[in-house]
Design a protein around this motif. Structure first.
Motif, short mmCIF file in Angstrom:
data_model
loop_
_atom_site.label_atom_id
_atom_site.label_comp_id
_atom_site.label_asym_id
_atom_site.label_seq_id
_atom_site.Cartn_x
_atom_site.Cartn_y
_atom_site.Cartn_z
N LYS A 2 0.83 -1.21 0.00
CA LYS A 2 0.00 0.00 0.00
C LYS A 2 0.86 1.26 0.00
CE LYS A 2 -4.18 -1.74 2.19
NZ LYS A 2 -3.85 -3.16 2.22
N LEU A 3 0.34 2.29 -0.61
CA LEU A 3 0.96 3.60 -0.51
C LEU A 3 0.64 4.20 0.85
CD1 LEU A 3 -0.01 5.08 -3.96
CD2 LEU A 3 2.30 4.59 -3.21
N THR A 4 1.59 4.83 1.47
CA THR A 4 1.34 5.61 2.66
C THR A 4 1.71 7.05 2.37
OG1 THR A 4 3.56 5.46 3.64
CG2 THR A 4 2.06 3.60 4.03
N ARG A 5 1.41 7.94 3.30
CA ARG A 5 1.73 9.35 3.07
C ARG A 5 3.23 9.55 2.92
NH1 ARG A 5 -2.41 12.03 7.51
NH2 ARG A 5 -4.32 11.31 6.52
N ARG A 6 4.02 8.70 3.54
CA ARG A 6 5.47 8.83 3.41
C ARG A 6 5.99 8.20 2.14
NH1 ARG A 6 4.56 7.36 8.62
NH2 ARG A 6 5.08 5.19 8.20
N GLN A 7 5.14 7.45 1.44
CA GLN A 7 5.62 6.70 0.29
C GLN A 7 5.31 7.37 -1.04
OE1 GLN A 7 3.67 3.02 1.56
NE2 GLN A 7 5.66 2.01 1.47
N PHE A 8 4.68 8.53 -1.04
CA PHE A 8 4.49 9.22 -2.30
C PHE A 8 4.63 10.71 -2.11
CE2 PHE A 8 0.04 9.34 -0.88
CZ PHE A 8 -0.33 10.61 -1.22
N THR A 9 5.02 11.36 -3.20
CA THR A 9 5.06 12.82 -3.23
C THR A 9 4.33 13.28 -4.48
OG1 THR A 9 7.17 12.81 -4.42
CG2 THR A 9 7.26 12.95 -2.02
N ALA A 10 3.81 14.46 -4.45
CA ALA A 10 3.13 15.03 -5.62
C ALA A 10 3.83 16.32 -6.00
CB ALA A 10 1.66 15.31 -5.31
N LYS A 185 -12.70 -3.94 0.20
CA LYS A 185 -11.84 -4.15 -0.96
C LYS A 185 -10.48 -3.48 -0.76
CE LYS A 185 -14.58 -6.47 -3.73
NZ LYS A 185 -14.28 -7.88 -4.11
N LEU A 186 -10.48 -2.28 -0.22
CA LEU A 186 -9.20 -1.59 0.03
C LEU A 186 -8.39 -2.31 1.11
CD1 LEU A 186 -10.41 2.11 -0.17
CD2 LEU A 186 -8.75 1.03 -1.69
N THR A 187 -9.06 -2.82 2.11
CA THR A 187 -8.37 -3.57 3.16
C THR A 187 -7.68 -4.80 2.59
OG1 THR A 187 -9.92 -2.82 4.86
CG2 THR A 187 -8.68 -4.83 5.33
N ALA A 188 -8.33 -5.48 1.67
CA ALA A 188 -7.80 -6.72 1.10
C ALA A 188 -6.82 -6.49 -0.05
CB ALA A 188 -8.95 -7.59 0.62
N SER A 189 -6.74 -5.28 -0.55
CA SER A 189 -5.96 -5.02 -1.75
C SER A 189 -4.47 -5.25 -1.53
CB SER A 189 -6.18 -3.59 -2.23
OG SER A 189 -5.36 -3.29 -3.34
N LYS A 190 -3.85 -5.92 -2.49
CA LYS A 190 -2.39 -6.09 -2.53
C LYS A 190 -1.77 -5.28 -3.66
CE LYS A 190 -2.68 -9.17 0.74
NZ LYS A 190 -2.25 -8.83 2.14
N ALA A 191 -2.58 -4.45 -4.29
CA ALA A 191 -2.11 -3.68 -5.45
C ALA A 191 -1.17 -2.56 -5.03
CB ALA A 191 -3.30 -3.10 -6.21
N GLU A 192 -0.23 -2.26 -5.91
CA GLU A 192 0.65 -1.11 -5.68
C GLU A 192 -0.12 0.20 -5.75
OE1 GLU A 192 3.42 -4.40 -6.32
OE2 GLU A 192 1.57 -3.79 -7.34
N TRP A 193 -1.16 0.24 -6.57
CA TRP A 193 -1.96 1.45 -6.73
C TRP A 193 -3.42 1.15 -6.44
CZ3 TRP A 193 0.20 6.11 -7.47
CH2 TRP A 193 1.49 6.17 -8.00
N ASN A 194 -4.04 1.99 -5.65
CA ASN A 194 -5.49 1.97 -5.43
C ASN A 194 -6.03 3.33 -5.86
OD1 ASN A 194 -6.02 -0.67 -4.12
ND2 ASN A 194 -4.60 0.12 -2.58
N ILE A 195 -6.78 3.34 -6.95
CA ILE A 195 -7.27 4.58 -7.56
C ILE A 195 -8.79 4.57 -7.48
CG2 ILE A 195 -7.43 5.89 -9.72
CD1 ILE A 195 -4.66 4.66 -10.43
N VAL A 196 -9.36 5.60 -6.86
CA VAL A 196 -10.80 5.66 -6.64
C VAL A 196 -11.41 6.72 -7.56
CG1 VAL A 196 -12.64 6.04 -4.96
CG2 VAL A 196 -10.53 4.87 -4.26
N GLY A 288 5.78 2.55 -10.42
CA GLY A 288 6.38 3.53 -9.53
C GLY A 288 5.82 4.93 -9.63
N GLN A 289 5.01 5.24 -10.65
CA GLN A 289 4.62 6.63 -10.86
C GLN A 289 3.31 6.74 -11.62
OE1 GLN A 289 7.89 9.29 -11.65
NE2 GLN A 289 6.73 10.42 -13.21
N LEU A 290 2.52 7.73 -11.24
CA LEU A 290 1.32 8.13 -11.98
C LEU A 290 1.53 9.56 -12.46
CD1 LEU A 290 -1.65 7.99 -12.93
CD2 LEU A 290 -2.32 8.66 -10.61
N ASP A 291 1.54 9.75 -13.76
CA ASP A 291 1.59 11.07 -14.37
C ASP A 291 0.23 11.37 -14.97
OD1 ASP A 291 4.38 11.22 -13.93
OD2 ASP A 291 4.77 10.21 -15.85
N SER A 306 2.74 14.66 -11.14
CA SER A 306 3.20 13.28 -10.97
C SER A 306 3.03 12.87 -9.52
CB SER A 306 4.67 13.14 -11.35
OG SER A 306 4.84 13.12 -12.74
N ILE A 307 2.60 11.65 -9.32
CA ILE A 307 2.56 11.04 -7.99
C ILE A 307 3.55 9.89 -8.03
CG2 ILE A 307 1.13 9.90 -6.25
CD1 ILE A 307 -1.30 11.21 -7.63
#
Length: 310
Positions: A2-10, A185-196, A288-291, A306-307
């Motif tokens: 999962k992404l955490t607040r420390r694991q991404f920058t915008a 679904k978010l609790t069970a997710s193993k995805a690198e990205w969760n986009i809502v 690693g990145q969403l542009d 970019s995220i």
């Protein structure tokens, strides 16, 4: 992971004003590209055709895999059936280029609830590209580099209290059941990205001083805590008929509601961006990145961000 607040920058405007994401996505860089557009179905009028033409050009340039429709697919009152003429006048005869004959992953908006919602679900079986399997649903996508992305397509109209008892026929929908589904679904997710993705904004870059409902208190109170709980990096919506973006408490809130009729927004607040240009959103996603860029009907990227997963 999962992404955490420390694991991404915008970082704002990293892609450069005046150009969209024109480099094609590829297996070599482990990325996919796609378009997102909302609030469009007006029989080709109000710049809808001009936006469609630019969407086609951009989709071709980037190798877009699909288009996401973030709701209000048909104005003013949805569709009545799977044979409603609006399927042709507002969809099939507008988005005609080969590059847009990819899947359209669609959700419902409040104007769609003024018509026959079931007809939009049923059209999935009548179309080679229209995909709306349920009022809300989840899909996972394997990225070329081996990472996974999970997309959560919501039905936000039932959360808006003012719609109940009106011609926006949301009565009888169990919004808490939808929240519980998303949380699970978010609790069970193993995805690198969760986009809502939903139709209505949560936070916007617009003030409510003009009397229009930009921020949605009902979603701030009920949906946003789930996004924060699971460190969802981005929420994408329509409803507001502009292109806008704002970052609040670690989440990027992006609105792509400019597929046809727009309005002239007030100056952006909260350090965000807002434009009344007609246009759409283009995204490139890798492990690693969403542009993404907010692109106008002439192909200019008005705002880009970019995220980055750290």
């Amino acid at each position: 992971m999962k992404l955490t607040r420390r694991q991404f920058t915008a970082t704002s405007a990293v892609l450069g004003t005046g150009m969209a994401l024109t480099r094609p996505a590829s297996a070599e860089d482990g990325s996919i590209s796609f378009l997102l557009v909302g609030d469009w179905g007006r029989h080709g009028h109000h710049h809808q055709r001009a936006v469609a033409r630019q969407m086609a050009r951009t989709a071709h340039e980037i190798g877009s895999l699909h288009t996401v429709s973030v709701g209000d697919n048909f104005y003013e009152n949805g569709v009545e059936s799977v044979t409603d003429p609006q399927w042709q006048s507002s969809f099939e005869h507008v988005y005609t280029e080969a590059s847009l004959q990819t899947p359209w992953k669609a959700i419902l908006g409040n104007h769609d609830y003024r018509g026959n919602v079931q007809a939009q679900l049923d059209y999935t079986r009548h179309s080679q590209r229209w995909q709306m399997p349920a009022r809300y649903y989840m899909e996972t996508t394997a990225l070329p580099g081996g990472a996974m992305a999970a997309f959560y397509y919501l039905d936000t109209s039932p959360f808006i209290k003012k719609y109940h008892g009106t011609r926006v026929a949301v009565d009888g929908q169990n919004s808490q059941e939808q929240l519980d589904w998303l949380d699970a679904k978010l609790t069970a997710s193993k995805a690198e990205w969760n986009i809502v993705i939903g139709h209505h904004p949560i936070y916007t870059a617009q003030s409510d001083m003009d009397g229009y409902d930009h921020d949605q208190p009902d979603l701030i109170a009920r949906l946003n805590p789930i996004l924060r709980k699971h460190h969802v990096p981005i929420y994408i919506c329509g409803h507001d008929h502009i292109l806008q973006a704002v970052r609040m408490e670690g989440i990027c809130y992006v609105c792509t509601g400019a597929g046809s009729e727009t309005y002239r927004p007030e100056p952006a607040i909260r350090g965000g961006f807002a434009s009344g240009a007609h246009g759409f959103m283009v995204a490139r996603l890798s492990g690693g990145q969403l542009d993404y860029s907010l692109v106008d009907e002439r192909g200019a990227a008005l705002y880009s961000q970019s995220i980055v997963r750290m």
